[in-house]
Design a protein around this motif. Structure first.
Motif, PDB file in Angstrom:
ATOM      1  N   LYS A   1       0.797  -1.223   0.000  1.00 51.76           N
ATOM      2  CA  LYS A   1       0.000   0.000   0.000  1.00 51.76           C
ATOM      3  C   LYS A   1       0.836   1.282   0.000  1.00 51.76           C
ATOM      4  O   LYS A   1       0.288   2.380   0.099  1.00 51.76           O
ATOM      5  N   THR A   2       2.151   1.167  -0.088  1.00 53.79           N
ATOM      6  CA  THR A   2       3.003   2.344  -0.112  1.00 53.79           C
ATOM      7  C   THR A   2       4.232   2.056  -0.959  1.00 53.79           C
ATOM      8  O   THR A   2       4.485   0.899  -1.323  1.00 53.79           O
ATOM      9  N   LYS A   3       5.000   3.082  -1.285  1.00 54.70           N
ATOM     10  CA  LYS A   3       6.196   2.894  -2.076  1.00 54.70           C
ATOM     11  C   LYS A   3       7.350   2.455  -1.178  1.00 54.70           C
ATOM     12  O   LYS A   3       7.609   3.068  -0.144  1.00 54.70           O
ATOM     13  N   ILE A   4       8.029   1.388  -1.570  1.00 53.04           N
ATOM     14  CA  ILE A   4       9.180   0.901  -0.816  1.00 53.04           C
ATOM     15  C   ILE A   4      10.453   1.331  -1.528  1.00 53.04           C
ATOM     16  O   ILE A   4      10.727   0.893  -2.646  1.00 53.04           O
ATOM     17  N   ASP A   5      11.227   2.209  -0.901  1.00 55.72           N
ATOM     18  CA  ASP A   5      12.478   2.704  -1.460  1.00 55.72           C
ATOM     19  C   ASP A   5      13.632   1.888  -0.878  1.00 55.72           C
ATOM     20  O   ASP A   5      13.442   1.054   0.001  1.00 55.72           O
ATOM     21  N   VAL A   6      14.848   2.149  -1.363  1.00 58.59           N
ATOM     22  CA  VAL A   6      16.028   1.446  -0.825  1.00 58.59           C
ATOM     23  C   VAL A   6      16.377   1.971   0.566  1.00 58.59           C
ATOM     24  O   VAL A   6      17.128   1.324   1.298  1.00 58.59           O
ATOM     25  N   TYR A   7      15.862   3.166   0.911  1.00 61.08           N
ATOM     26  CA  TYR A   7      16.036   3.713   2.251  1.00 61.08           C
ATOM     27  C   TYR A   7      14.664   3.784   2.932  1.00 61.08           C
ATOM     28  O   TYR A   7      13.653   4.052   2.275  1.00 61.08           O
ATOM     29  N   PRO A   8      14.608   3.557   4.231  1.00 55.55           N
ATOM     30  CA  PRO A   8      13.323   3.624   4.929  1.00 55.55           C
ATOM     31  C   PRO A   8      12.679   5.000   4.799  1.00 55.55           C
ATOM     32  O   PRO A   8      13.356   6.026   4.894  1.00 55.55           O
ATOM     33  N   THR A   9      11.378   5.028   4.578  1.00 56.93           N
ATOM     34  CA  THR A   9      10.606   6.270   4.581  1.00 56.93           C
ATOM     35  C   THR A   9      10.254   6.612   6.020  1.00 56.93           C
ATOM     36  O   THR A   9       9.689   5.783   6.742  1.00 56.93           O
ATOM     37  N   MET A  10      10.602   7.827   6.442  1.00 56.29           N
ATOM     38  CA  MET A  10      10.424   8.212   7.835  1.00 56.29           C
ATOM     39  C   MET A  10       9.195   9.097   8.006  1.00 56.29           C
ATOM     40  O   MET A  10       8.919   9.979   7.182  1.00 56.29           O
ATOM     41  N   ILE A  11       8.447   8.862   9.071  1.00 54.83           N
ATOM     42  CA  ILE A  11       7.258   9.639   9.408  1.00 54.83           C
ATOM     43  C   ILE A  11       7.509  10.376  10.719  1.00 54.83           C
ATOM     44  O   ILE A  11       7.992   9.785  11.694  1.00 54.83           O
ATOM     45  N   ARG A  12       7.211  11.658  10.722  1.00 49.33           N
ATOM     46  CA  ARG A  12       7.394  12.445  11.952  1.00 49.33           C
ATOM     47  C   ARG A  12       6.280  12.127  12.932  1.00 49.33           C
ATOM     48  O   ARG A  12       5.091  12.203  12.600  1.00 49.33           O
ATOM     49  N   ILE A  13       6.669  11.778  14.152  1.00 46.97           N
ATOM     50  CA  ILE A  13       5.717  11.477  15.218  1.00 46.97           C
ATOM     51  C   ILE A  13       5.754  12.625  16.214  1.00 46.97           C
ATOM     52  O   ILE A  13       6.801  12.910  16.809  1.00 46.97           O
ATOM     53  N   GLU A  14       4.651  13.311  16.373  1.00 45.67           N
ATOM     54  CA  GLU A  14       4.582  14.426  17.311  1.00 45.67           C
ATOM     55  C   GLU A  14       4.572  13.892  18.737  1.00 45.67           C
ATOM     56  O   GLU A  14       3.777  13.014  19.084  1.00 45.67           O
ATOM     57  N   GLY A  15       5.479  14.391  19.560  1.00 45.11           N
ATOM     58  CA  GLY A  15       5.585  13.914  20.938  1.00 45.11           C
ATOM     59  C   GLY A  15       4.394  14.310  21.786  1.00 45.11           C
ATOM     60  O   GLY A  15       3.492  15.046  21.363  1.00 45.11           O
ATOM     61  N   GLY A  16       4.396  13.837  23.025  1.00 45.04           N
ATOM     62  CA  GLY A  16       3.292  14.146  23.926  1.00 45.04           C
ATOM     63  C   GLY A  16       3.374  13.313  25.190  1.00 45.04           C
ATOM     64  O   GLY A  16       4.393  12.674  25.483  1.00 45.04           O
ATOM     65  N   ASN A  17       2.294  13.305  25.947  1.00 45.30           N
ATOM     66  CA  ASN A  17       2.204  12.564  27.204  1.00 45.30           C
ATOM     67  C   ASN A  17       1.290  11.360  27.027  1.00 45.30           C
ATOM     68  O   ASN A  17       0.267  11.449  26.341  1.00 45.30           O
ATOM     69  N   PHE A  18       1.654  10.259  27.635  1.00 46.10           N
ATOM     70  CA  PHE A  18       0.764   9.095  27.641  1.00 46.10           C
ATOM     71  C   PHE A  18       1.094   8.222  28.834  1.00 46.10           C
ATOM     72  O   PHE A  18       2.131   8.384  29.478  1.00 46.10           O
ATOM     73  N   HIS A  19       0.186   7.305  29.127  1.00 45.01           N
ATOM     74  CA  HIS A  19       0.394   6.378  30.228  1.00 45.01           C
ATOM     75  C   HIS A  19       0.806   5.035  29.645  1.00 45.01           C
ATOM     76  O   HIS A  19      -0.022   4.307  29.108  1.00 45.01           O
ATOM     77  N   MET A  20       2.059   4.749  29.739  1.00 40.75           N
ATOM     78  CA  MET A  20       2.630   3.548  29.141  1.00 40.75           C
ATOM     79  C   MET A  20       2.189   2.312  29.910  1.00 40.75           C
ATOM     80  O   MET A  20       2.153   2.302  31.137  1.00 40.75           O
ATOM     81  N   GLY A  21       1.830   1.280  29.175  1.00 44.84           N
ATOM     82  CA  GLY A  21       1.505   0.016  29.806  1.00 44.84           C
ATOM     83  C   GLY A  21       0.045  -0.188  30.143  1.00 44.84           C
ATOM     84  O   GLY A  21      -0.337  -1.256  30.592  1.00 44.84           O
ATOM     85  N   GLY A  22      -0.812   0.808  29.944  1.00 45.87           N
ATOM     86  CA  GLY A  22      -2.227   0.596  30.189  1.00 45.87           C
ATOM     87  C   GLY A  22      -2.636   0.904  31.616  1.00 45.87           C
ATOM     88  O   GLY A  22      -1.839   1.310  32.466  1.00 45.87           O
ATOM     89  N   LYS A  23      -3.895   0.659  31.925  1.00 48.70           N
ATOM     90  CA  LYS A  23      -4.480   1.140  33.181  1.00 48.70           C
ATOM     91  C   LYS A  23      -3.944   0.429  34.420  1.00 48.70           C
ATOM     92  O   LYS A  23      -3.984   0.983  35.523  1.00 48.70           O
ATOM     93  N   PHE A  24      -3.417  -0.801  34.281  1.00 47.01           N
ATOM     94  CA  PHE A  24      -2.951  -1.510  35.462  1.00 47.01           C
ATOM     95  C   PHE A  24      -1.506  -1.165  35.806  1.00 47.01           C
ATOM     96  O   PHE A  24      -1.091  -1.246  36.947  1.00 47.01           O
TER      97      PHE A  24
END
Length: 324
Positions: free
Chosen positions: A72-95
């Motif tokens: 579903k996307t173009k595969i180049d010889v180098y990885p295509t990079m996507i910018r991920i906007e940082g933020g706050n989250f609770h790692m590991g879920g509610k427990f």
């Protein structure tokens, strides 16, 4: 049993003709419908049995059951990079609920493919071969070596070093010297994601949704896993991406992370955590073509020895965004 394609009577598997209407059966396959009346035609029809319309060309339909789904996307010889906007989250879920703050970073759209790995290293160690399948049979050190080589190829500052040395391919990956490897997170080059970065991205980043799997609660939409993989890996990006446009964060192959594995996550707030300073296992996340759904969730955690290799273990790459 099979069914007559004309009258639908059930016939034995070895039948050559229908016992009800006399129509050919057995190896005779449907190839098309009549262009005039829509009646079903077989590979031996010269005229439509319903309206008499001549069949101009009779050709057996190709068997596409073994073909790989479309990438579903173009595969180049180098990885295509996507910018991920940082933020706050609770790692590991509610427990577990470990409060984490992350800076912006880049993550590769897909797992590193065999073609991409071979383009940089000149070799393909994978057991389940395919240019656009994820590279596997790569241990943790070999993933780091690829990252530094890819950085150098693109004129970026390598992240990993042993002492002052960044050309890591000279070191045997089974050597104890790898315990001294360091990561410069302020460098511009490629690296493995931290476990926190991986989970944050898998869950959708700032727009985190409470999905079990990366992008959906329906695992079959987003992942190749034990029940649909035919016991093998598949081309990357043939399932749906998550909301950040990242493919195969669930399933296909497990993914190496930078961190040492810890049985429990810290409960205190952390900024850009990078895992314990010492350990014997490194984190792998995401599940694989071999695993059950329970092992493919965005919260499932496990680890592997750094020299561990498997046909269901690969990696994707990240980059820090410097000067942010």
């Amino acid at each position: 049993m099979l069914n007559c394609i004309k009258c639908n009577k059930e016939l034995p598997d070895d039948a050559n003709f229908c016992s009800n209407c006399g129509y050919p059966a057995g190896s005779v396959k449907t190839c098309r419908s009549c262009q005039k009346c829509g009646a079903t035609l077989s590979t031996i029809d010269n005229f439509c049995s319903h309206c008499g319309m001549p069949v101009v060309s009779v050709q057996e339909a190709p068997d596409t059951s073994s073909l790989e789904p479309t990438i579903k996307t173009k595969i180049d010889v180098y990885p295509t990079m996507i910018r991920i906007e940082g933020g706050n989250f609770h790692m590991g879920g509610k427990f577990i609920n470990s409060p984490v703050t992350l800076s912006d970073f880049y993550m590769s759209e897909t797992l590193v493919t065999q073609g991409q790995y071979a383009h940089i290293t000149g070799k393909n160690p994978s057991k389940l071969n395919g240019e656009n399948r994820p590279v596997e049979m790569v241990d943790w050190a070999e993933a780091l070596i690829y990252c530094n080589m890819l950085s150098a190829k693109n004129g970026l500052t390598p992240c990993y070093s042993i002492g002052t040395e960044t050309k890591l391919s000279q070191f045997n990956t089974a050597s104890p010297i790898w315990k001294r490897v360091a990561c410069n997170f302020l460098a511009s080059g490629y690296r493995l994601p931290t476990e926190a970065e991986w989970e944050y991205a898998a869950r959708g980043g700032r727009e985190t949704k409470p999905y079990q799997f990366s992008g959906s609660n329906d695992i079959s939409k987003v992942a190749w896993y034990g029940e649909n993989s035919n016991i093998e890996s598949h081309d990357v990006a043939t399932k749906e991406p998550n909301s950040l446009g990242l493919y195969d964060m669930t399933g296909n192959v497990n993914e190496w992370c930078w961190d040492f594995f810890a049985n429990e996550l810290l409960m205190t707030p952390q900024i850009n955590p990078r895992g314990p300073s010492i350990g014997t296992l490194h984190v792998k996340r995401g599940g694989s073509w071999l695993d059950d759904p329970q092992q493919c969730t965005v919260l499932y955690r496990t680890g592997s020895t750094p020299n561990g290799k498997s046909s269901n273990l690969g990696f994707r790459v990240c980059r820090s965004i410097v000067n942010q």
